[in-house]
Design a protein around this motif. Structure first.
Motif, PDB file in Angstrom:
ATOM      1  N   GLY A 147      12.913   2.153   7.772  1.00 44.38           N
ATOM      2  CA  GLY A 147      12.447   2.172   9.153  1.00 44.38           C
ATOM      3  C   GLY A 147      10.952   1.989   9.298  1.00 44.38           C
ATOM      4  N   MET A 148      10.300   1.350   8.335  1.00 45.42           N
ATOM      5  CA  MET A 148       8.854   1.153   8.398  1.00 45.42           C
ATOM      6  C   MET A 148       8.498   0.082   9.420  1.00 45.42           C
ATOM      7  SD  MET A 148       7.731   1.330   4.372  1.00 45.42           S
ATOM      8  CE  MET A 148       6.010   1.010   4.787  1.00 45.42           C
ATOM      9  N   GLY A 149       7.317   0.225  10.030  1.00 48.86           N
ATOM     10  CA  GLY A 149       6.841  -0.759  10.981  1.00 48.86           C
ATOM     11  C   GLY A 149       6.342  -2.004  10.275  1.00 48.86           C
ATOM     12  N   THR A 150       6.464  -3.138  10.935  1.00 48.72           N
ATOM     13  CA  THR A 150       6.092  -4.406  10.311  1.00 48.72           C
ATOM     14  C   THR A 150       4.603  -4.502  10.015  1.00 48.72           C
ATOM     15  OG1 THR A 150       5.926  -5.385  12.530  1.00 48.72           O
ATOM     16  CG2 THR A 150       8.014  -5.646  11.365  1.00 48.72           C
ATOM     17  N   GLN A 151       3.774  -3.702  10.696  1.00 48.84           N
ATOM     18  CA  GLN A 151       2.332  -3.799  10.480  1.00 48.84           C
ATOM     19  C   GLN A 151       1.900  -3.275   9.115  1.00 48.84           C
ATOM     20  OE1 GLN A 151       3.825  -1.807  12.613  1.00 48.84           O
ATOM     21  NE2 GLN A 151       2.996   0.283  12.479  1.00 48.84           N
ATOM     22  N   VAL A 152       2.737  -2.479   8.450  1.00 42.35           N
ATOM     23  CA  VAL A 152       2.371  -1.946   7.135  1.00 42.35           C
ATOM     24  C   VAL A 152       3.334  -2.382   6.028  1.00 42.35           C
ATOM     25  CG1 VAL A 152       1.183   0.099   8.049  1.00 42.35           C
ATOM     26  CG2 VAL A 152       3.636   0.204   7.582  1.00 42.35           C
ATOM     27  N   VAL A 153       4.410  -3.071   6.393  1.00 37.61           N
ATOM     28  CA  VAL A 153       5.426  -3.417   5.403  1.00 37.61           C
ATOM     29  C   VAL A 153       4.889  -4.396   4.367  1.00 37.61           C
ATOM     30  CG1 VAL A 153       7.548  -4.728   5.089  1.00 37.61           C
ATOM     31  CG2 VAL A 153       7.483  -2.900   6.745  1.00 37.61           C
ATOM     32  N   VAL A 154       4.241  -5.475   4.822  1.00 35.32           N
ATOM     33  CA  VAL A 154       3.795  -6.516   3.906  1.00 35.32           C
ATOM     34  C   VAL A 154       2.768  -5.977   2.914  1.00 35.32           C
ATOM     35  CG1 VAL A 154       2.619  -8.737   3.726  1.00 35.32           C
ATOM     36  CG2 VAL A 154       4.317  -8.377   5.513  1.00 35.32           C
ATOM     37  N   GLY A 155       1.745  -5.289   3.426  1.00 35.87           N
ATOM     38  CA  GLY A 155       0.704  -4.763   2.543  1.00 35.87           C
ATOM     39  C   GLY A 155       1.224  -3.729   1.572  1.00 35.87           C
ATOM     40  N   THR A 156       2.107  -2.834   2.044  1.00 31.24           N
ATOM     41  CA  THR A 156       2.674  -1.808   1.171  1.00 31.24           C
ATOM     42  C   THR A 156       3.573  -2.429   0.113  1.00 31.24           C
ATOM     43  OG1 THR A 156       2.649  -0.274   3.049  1.00 31.24           O
ATOM     44  CG2 THR A 156       3.946   0.370   1.133  1.00 31.24           C
ATOM     45  N   SER A 157       4.327  -3.458   0.503  1.00 32.81           N
ATOM     46  CA  SER A 157       5.170  -4.168  -0.459  1.00 32.81           C
ATOM     47  C   SER A 157       4.324  -4.771  -1.568  1.00 32.81           C
ATOM     48  CB  SER A 157       5.967  -5.258   0.256  1.00 32.81           C
ATOM     49  OG  SER A 157       6.597  -6.117  -0.671  1.00 32.81           O
ATOM     50  N   LEU A 158       3.227  -5.427  -1.205  1.00 33.73           N
ATOM     51  CA  LEU A 158       2.357  -6.032  -2.214  1.00 33.73           C
ATOM     52  C   LEU A 158       1.707  -4.982  -3.103  1.00 33.73           C
ATOM     53  CD1 LEU A 158       0.663  -8.840  -0.078  1.00 33.73           C
ATOM     54  CD2 LEU A 158       2.369  -9.126  -1.879  1.00 33.73           C
ATOM     55  N   PHE A 159       1.370  -3.825  -2.536  1.00 28.72           N
ATOM     56  CA  PHE A 159       0.791  -2.728  -3.318  1.00 28.72           C
ATOM     57  C   PHE A 159       1.770  -2.267  -4.390  1.00 28.72           C
ATOM     58  CE2 PHE A 159       0.242   1.852  -4.019  1.00 28.72           C
ATOM     59  CZ  PHE A 159      -1.089   1.906  -4.397  1.00 28.72           C
ATOM     60  N   GLN A 160       3.043  -2.076  -4.000  1.00 32.80           N
ATOM     61  CA  GLN A 160       4.056  -1.651  -4.961  1.00 32.80           C
ATOM     62  C   GLN A 160       4.313  -2.731  -6.003  1.00 32.80           C
ATOM     63  OE1 GLN A 160       7.344  -2.783  -5.444  1.00 32.80           O
ATOM     64  NE2 GLN A 160       8.141  -1.090  -6.679  1.00 32.80           N
ATOM     65  N   ILE A 161       4.393  -3.980  -5.547  1.00 32.37           N
ATOM     66  CA  ILE A 161       4.663  -5.095  -6.453  1.00 32.37           C
ATOM     67  C   ILE A 161       3.555  -5.226  -7.496  1.00 32.37           C
ATOM     68  CG2 ILE A 161       4.781  -7.624  -6.555  1.00 32.37           C
ATOM     69  CD1 ILE A 161       6.243  -7.487  -3.832  1.00 32.37           C
ATOM     70  N   LEU A 162       2.312  -5.011  -7.063  1.00 37.30           N
ATOM     71  CA  LEU A 162       1.166  -5.125  -7.966  1.00 37.30           C
ATOM     72  C   LEU A 162       1.336  -4.248  -9.199  1.00 37.30           C
ATOM     73  CD1 LEU A 162      -1.799  -5.619  -8.842  1.00 37.30           C
ATOM     74  CD2 LEU A 162      -2.474  -3.934  -7.121  1.00 37.30           C
ATOM     75  N   PHE A 163       1.609  -2.974  -8.998  1.00 36.14           N
ATOM     76  CA  PHE A 163       1.682  -2.045 -10.122  1.00 36.14           C
ATOM     77  C   PHE A 163       2.998  -2.180 -10.899  1.00 36.14           C
ATOM     78  CE2 PHE A 163      -1.509  -0.098  -7.397  1.00 36.14           C
ATOM     79  CZ  PHE A 163      -2.490   0.230  -8.322  1.00 36.14           C
ATOM     80  N   THR A 164       4.086  -2.484 -10.190  1.00 33.66           N
ATOM     81  CA  THR A 164       5.372  -2.627 -10.876  1.00 33.66           C
ATOM     82  C   THR A 164       5.372  -3.833 -11.797  1.00 33.66           C
ATOM     83  OG1 THR A 164       6.544  -1.567  -9.031  1.00 33.66           O
ATOM     84  CG2 THR A 164       7.857  -2.886 -10.562  1.00 33.66           C
ATOM     85  N   THR A 165       4.849  -4.963 -11.313  1.00 38.02           N
ATOM     86  CA  THR A 165       4.815  -6.162 -12.152  1.00 38.02           C
ATOM     87  C   THR A 165       3.828  -6.007 -13.310  1.00 38.02           C
ATOM     88  OG1 THR A 165       3.223  -7.152 -10.591  1.00 38.02           O
ATOM     89  CG2 THR A 165       5.550  -7.758 -10.350  1.00 38.02           C
ATOM     90  N   ALA A 166       2.737  -5.266 -13.086  1.00 36.50           N
ATOM     91  CA  ALA A 166       1.809  -5.005 -14.182  1.00 36.50           C
ATOM     92  C   ALA A 166       2.489  -4.194 -15.274  1.00 36.50           C
ATOM     93  CB  ALA A 166       0.571  -4.284 -13.662  1.00 36.50           C
ATOM     94  N   ALA A 167       3.257  -3.167 -14.855  1.00 31.34           N
ATOM     95  CA  ALA A 167       3.990  -2.358 -15.835  1.00 31.34           C
ATOM     96  C   ALA A 167       5.053  -3.194 -16.542  1.00 31.34           C
ATOM     97  CB  ALA A 167       4.633  -1.156 -15.139  1.00 31.34           C
ATOM     98  N   ALA A 168       5.755  -4.038 -15.777  1.00 32.42           N
ATOM     99  CA  ALA A 168       6.804  -4.881 -16.371  1.00 32.42           C
ATOM    100  C   ALA A 168       6.210  -5.868 -17.378  1.00 32.42           C
ATOM    101  CB  ALA A 168       7.548  -5.626 -15.275  1.00 32.42           C
ATOM    102  N   THR A 169       5.030  -6.400 -17.071  1.00 34.20           N
ATOM    103  CA  THR A 169       4.382  -7.329 -17.994  1.00 34.20           C
ATOM    104  C   THR A 169       4.046  -6.647 -19.312  1.00 34.20           C
ATOM    105  OG1 THR A 169       3.432  -8.596 -16.150  1.00 34.20           O
ATOM    106  CG2 THR A 169       2.409  -8.874 -18.306  1.00 34.20           C
TER     107      THR A 169
END
Length: 304
Positions: free
Chosen positions: A209-231
């Motif tokens: 139920g997150m608002g669209t104004q924070v979804v994109v930035g928060t998604s990229l924040f999570q992706i940043l650290f998850t992909t770094a760990a996966a690498t």
């Protein structure tokens, strides 16, 4: 300009790989997706082995996410509290995904599993996004007012215990919901080399139920650290990360993410969703054809 990839064991045109990274980075900034869902299949189409493509794409997604996330952070579009919970889940998911990756590779099924997962996931997500965006566009042409759905988390999320307040998102929900989403994203990152944004962004909107104004930035924040760990996990366990390939992708993706963020502000949300849906479905169809297409000659012998 050809360069040799030591892990993939083949030569590629460096300019083509950089252009591919630029395009994926541009999509990352526009849609809030890491872009790996396109990087991996495009690398496979180019001739890169699927295991190397998936592992190397994760590092490229990291670079694209850094650039895009900072652009959204300047606009205060990142919920760091929510993103932090997802990052923890993503790290655990990456470890589980590495174990699963090794089992599938040892059994010789990893290439087929990667292709099938792409067809199923991209086809499903692309189809849903296409239907929603076309419905919104048609309603706009008829002059009808599309009533925005009430932003509320899914009933399943409401049943989870231990509620926390996420002030930037304006939510009071259990952290277990975002933690599980982060774990699933981590598994997908390890198996497919994706950031998981094409799955994570809709889930954050319709489940949390997150608002669209924070979804994109928060998604990229999570992706940043998850992909770094996966690498890092890939580099130390599967050893399928091709550093030369990753650097070429990063060069293009960092610049592309900044331009994509600026371009996204000029388009309507339904137009963005329609464009992403068509791209996702196109990749899914191409992957499906690759699974069922039988070459004229399975083996060929060339005499010197």
């Amino acid at each position: 300009m050809d360069l040799y990839l030591p892990i993939a064991n083949l030569s590629v045109n460096a300019l083509v790989i950089i252009a591919l990274g630029f395009g994926v980075g541009w999509l990352s900034g526009m849609f809030g997706v890491g872009g790996g869902f396109l990087t991996t299949p495009l690398l496979i189409f180019y001739g890169i082995p699927p295991t190397v493509a998936a592992a190397s794409a994760a590092s490229q997604v990291t670079g694209a996410s850094v650039s895009g996330m900072f652009a959204h952070a300047r606009r205060k579009g990142v919920d760091y509290h929510m993103g932090g919970v997802m990052v923890v889940g993503g790290v655990f998911g990456s470890l589980f995904g590495a174990w699963l990756f090794e089992i599938l590779r040892a059994s010789g099924l990893i290439d087929t599993v990667i292709a099938v997962l792409y067809v199923v996931m991209l086809g499903s997500v692309g189809g849903l996004m296409l239907r929603e965006s076309l419905g919104t566009i048609r309603a706009g042409k008829r002059g009808e007012t599309v009533r925005a759905a009430r932003r509320r988390h899914h009933p399943l999320i409401a049943t989870l215990p231990f509620r926390w307040r996420f002030y930037r998102s304006g939510l009071y929900i259990s952290p277990l919901g975002p933690f599980i989403l982060g774990m699933l994203t981590g598994v997908l990152t390890m198996l497919l080399g994706v950031g998981g944004g094409f799955f994570l962004v809709p889930a954050m909107i319709y489940l949390l139920g997150m608002g669209t104004q924070v979804v994109v930035g928060t998604s990229l924040f999570q992706i940043l650290f998850t992909t770094a760990a996966a690498t890092m996990v890939h580099a130390t366990t599967t050893r399928a990360v091709d550093i030369v390939l990753a650097v070429l992708l990063l060069i293009g993706s960092v610049a592309g993410a900044q331009l994509g963020t600026r371009f996204a502000a000029r388009l309507k949300p339904e137009q963005l969703r329609l464009a992403l849906a068509l791209i996702v479905l196109g990749v899914a169809i191409r992957m499906a054809l690759g699974l069922g297409w039988r070459p004229d000659e399975i083996y060929s012998v060339e005499l010197a």
